[in-house]
Design a protein around this motif. Structure first.
Motif, short mmCIF file in Angstrom:
data_model
loop_
_atom_site.label_atom_id
_atom_site.label_comp_id
_atom_site.label_asym_id
_atom_site.label_seq_id
_atom_site.Cartn_x
_atom_site.Cartn_y
_atom_site.Cartn_z
N VAL A 201 52.24 61.34 -9.22
CA VAL A 201 52.69 60.76 -8.03
C VAL A 201 53.13 62.28 -7.58
CG1 VAL A 201 53.23 58.85 -9.89
CG2 VAL A 201 55.16 60.50 -9.45
N ILE A 202 54.32 61.22 -6.47
CA ILE A 202 55.24 61.67 -5.36
C ILE A 202 55.83 60.72 -4.35
CG2 ILE A 202 53.15 61.16 -3.40
CD1 ILE A 202 53.82 64.57 -2.66
N CYS A 203 56.77 61.38 -4.06
CA CYS A 203 58.03 60.99 -3.99
C CYS A 203 58.69 61.84 -2.73
CB CYS A 203 59.41 60.00 -5.05
SG CYS A 203 59.87 61.19 -5.91
N SER A 204 59.92 61.05 -1.48
CA SER A 204 60.94 61.56 -0.73
C SER A 204 62.25 61.12 -0.88
CB SER A 204 60.38 61.50 0.40
OG SER A 204 59.87 60.15 1.22
N SER A 205 63.61 62.12 -1.06
CA SER A 205 64.48 61.57 -1.67
C SER A 205 65.45 62.14 -1.18
CB SER A 205 64.40 60.68 -3.03
OG SER A 205 65.92 60.97 -4.00
N ALA A 206 66.96 62.18 -1.04
CA ALA A 206 67.50 62.77 -0.99
C ALA A 206 68.47 62.90 -2.42
CB ALA A 206 68.70 62.28 -0.04
N GLY A 207 68.28 63.01 -3.04
CA GLY A 207 69.03 62.88 -4.38
C GLY A 207 68.26 62.12 -5.98
N ASN A 208 69.15 60.71 -6.00
CA ASN A 208 69.12 59.79 -7.11
C ASN A 208 67.75 59.58 -7.32
OD1 ASN A 208 71.55 60.43 -7.25
ND2 ASN A 208 72.43 58.77 -6.64
N HIS A 209 67.01 59.26 -6.39
CA HIS A 209 65.44 58.73 -6.41
C HIS A 209 64.86 59.74 -6.78
CE1 HIS A 209 61.79 56.08 -5.90
NE2 HIS A 209 61.59 57.11 -4.90
N ALA A 210 64.70 60.96 -6.41
CA ALA A 210 63.67 62.04 -7.03
C ALA A 210 64.06 62.43 -8.63
CB ALA A 210 64.66 63.40 -6.29
N GLN A 211 65.34 61.58 -8.79
CA GLN A 211 65.83 62.15 -10.45
C GLN A 211 65.33 61.67 -11.31
OE1 GLN A 211 70.46 63.95 -11.59
NE2 GLN A 211 70.51 64.30 -8.91
N THR B 294 68.60 69.96 3.87
CA THR B 294 69.77 69.91 3.76
C THR B 294 70.53 69.21 1.86
OG1 THR B 294 69.37 67.63 4.92
CG2 THR B 294 69.92 69.64 5.94
N THR B 295 69.48 69.25 1.46
CA THR B 295 69.59 68.48 -0.15
C THR B 295 70.87 69.81 -0.79
OG1 THR B 295 67.52 67.60 -0.41
CG2 THR B 295 68.91 67.39 -1.85
N VAL C 244 59.92 70.02 -7.40
CA VAL C 244 60.86 70.60 -6.31
C VAL C 244 59.94 70.88 -4.72
CG1 VAL C 244 63.16 70.17 -4.47
CG2 VAL C 244 62.54 70.21 -6.73
N VAL C 245 59.68 69.90 -3.72
CA VAL C 245 59.42 70.69 -2.71
C VAL C 245 60.57 70.71 -1.35
CG1 VAL C 245 57.46 70.92 -0.26
CG2 VAL C 245 57.10 71.19 -3.20
N LEU C 246 61.00 71.46 -0.31
CA LEU C 246 61.59 71.35 0.18
C LEU C 246 61.88 70.77 1.30
CD1 LEU C 246 65.01 73.15 -1.35
CD2 LEU C 246 64.36 70.77 -1.12
N VAL C 247 61.59 70.28 2.36
CA VAL C 247 60.51 70.42 4.09
C VAL C 247 62.11 69.23 5.08
CG1 VAL C 247 59.09 68.84 4.91
CG2 VAL C 247 58.30 70.20 2.90
N GLY C 248 61.70 69.95 6.35
CA GLY C 248 62.29 68.53 7.28
C GLY C 248 63.89 68.85 6.49
N ASP C 249 65.37 68.09 7.70
CA ASP C 249 66.13 68.57 7.86
C ASP C 249 66.53 67.02 7.19
OD1 ASP C 249 66.51 70.86 8.88
OD2 ASP C 249 66.16 70.23 10.60
N ALA C 250 66.18 66.03 7.74
CA ALA C 250 66.59 64.71 7.79
C ALA C 250 65.11 64.40 6.43
CB ALA C 250 66.62 64.03 8.24
N TYR C 251 65.94 63.09 5.66
CA TYR C 251 64.95 62.23 4.83
C TYR C 251 63.72 61.93 5.35
CZ TYR C 251 62.78 58.10 2.13
OH TYR C 251 62.20 58.15 2.14
N ASP C 252 63.80 60.61 6.96
CA ASP C 252 61.47 60.41 7.08
C ASP C 252 61.93 62.11 7.85
OD1 ASP C 252 63.19 58.27 8.23
OD2 ASP C 252 64.69 59.31 8.15
N GLU C 253 61.88 62.93 7.65
CA GLU C 253 60.86 64.41 7.33
C GLU C 253 60.24 64.59 6.69
OE1 GLU C 253 62.69 67.76 10.00
OE2 GLU C 253 63.55 66.44 10.72
#
Length: 290
Positions: free
Chosen positions: A14-24, A44-45, A60-69
């Protein structure tokens, strides 16, 4: 949602994008279900969030300055690798899962609640809670709370269709979303009773109040609902009523505490922050002082 995936889907990962809680949540679910999970988060997380995801076994993969990216990258990679994309809010199963928080609130407090204040990012959390509560206790008001610089739900409800924001503020990064979900907006348009907007100073003041009251340190997105509940109750003069504010995040980076402590007195209107413009020429500051 992940519990409903087939063995073949779990095998592909699976794969997801998240700013924090969903990721965990996805990382923990993948560990329990024995599948590989790639977690895409904005650069920026806060470190405390992506380190928590790593501890739970997520890649974890860090991509983009905002969630939508981060979301765009995650969806593209899902197609390329055959992974199942686990959306943070815009999916019926995810909305149902988030709605179980409403069930817990109702089981504990029954009919003793006047309002429930819910932080809003993409809208899945409030959509799930509203869908449940309006079925079992329709008189209880469900109020969303957004920041003034990330108010996609308020704007969408105002115009009657989903609005894409040009940019969002990242102070409350857990709710910094440029556009709410299609299904979440459909449900919110029918079920929620309004949205309160709060600014950064009010959020900081709520973080301090929670610390002084309970010795708990909320992240900005976790204090959003608390700030909204206070603003709403003050505006309408509510007294002697039970209101619920969902404090849905405590992933505070330690180095942010200094900024928050500086803004608290502004938020409580004990101090004022003044600003002016000075022309860039010799003697302008002296002239201003005089």
């Amino acid at each position: 949602m992940m519990a409903n995936l087939s063995e073949e889907q779990l095998k592909r990962g699976v794969i997801c994008s998240s700013a924090g809680n969903h990721a965990q949540g996805v990382a923990l679910a993948s560990h329990k279900l024995g599948c590989n999970a790639v977690i895409v988060m904005p650069v920026t997380t806060p470190q405390i969030k992506w380190k928590s995801v790593k501890r739970l076994g997520g890649n974890v993969v860090l991509v983009g300055d905002a969630y939508d990216e981060a979301q765009a990258y995650a969806k593209k990679r899902a197609e390329e690798e055959g992974r199942t994309f686990i959306p943070p809010f815009d999916h019926p199963d995810v909305i149902v899962g988030q709605g179980t928080i409403g069930m817990e609130i109702n089981n504990q407090l029954k009919d003793k609640i006047h309002e429930i204040f819910v932080p809003v990012g993409g809208g899945g959390f409030i959509a799930g809670i509203a869908a449940y509560m309006k079925r079992v206790a329709p008189d209880i008001k469900i109020i969303g709370v957004e920041t003034t610089d990330a108010n996609a739900m308020a704007m969408s409800l105002h115009y009657g269709h989903r609005v894409m924001l040009d940019q969002v503020g990242n102070f409350a990064d857990g709710v910094a979303v440029k556009m709410v979900g299609e299904e979440t907006f459909r449900l919110c348009k029918e079920l929620i009773d309004g949205v309160v907007l709060v600014n950064r100073d009010a959020i900081c003041a709520s973080i301090k109040e929670m610390f002084e009251e309970k010795r708990s340190i909320l992240e900005p997105a976790g204090a959003v609902a608390l700030a909204g509940a206070e603003a709403y109750c003050n505006y309408y003069g509510l007294k002697d009523e039970n209101v619920v504010a969902i404090t849905s995040g405590a992933n505070m980076n330690f180095d942010r505490l200094r900024l928050i402590s500086e803004l608290v007195d502004v938020g409580r209107k004990r101090e004022a922050m003044l600003a002016t413009f000075l022309p860039e020429k010799l003697g302008s500051f002296k002239e201003f002082c005089e």
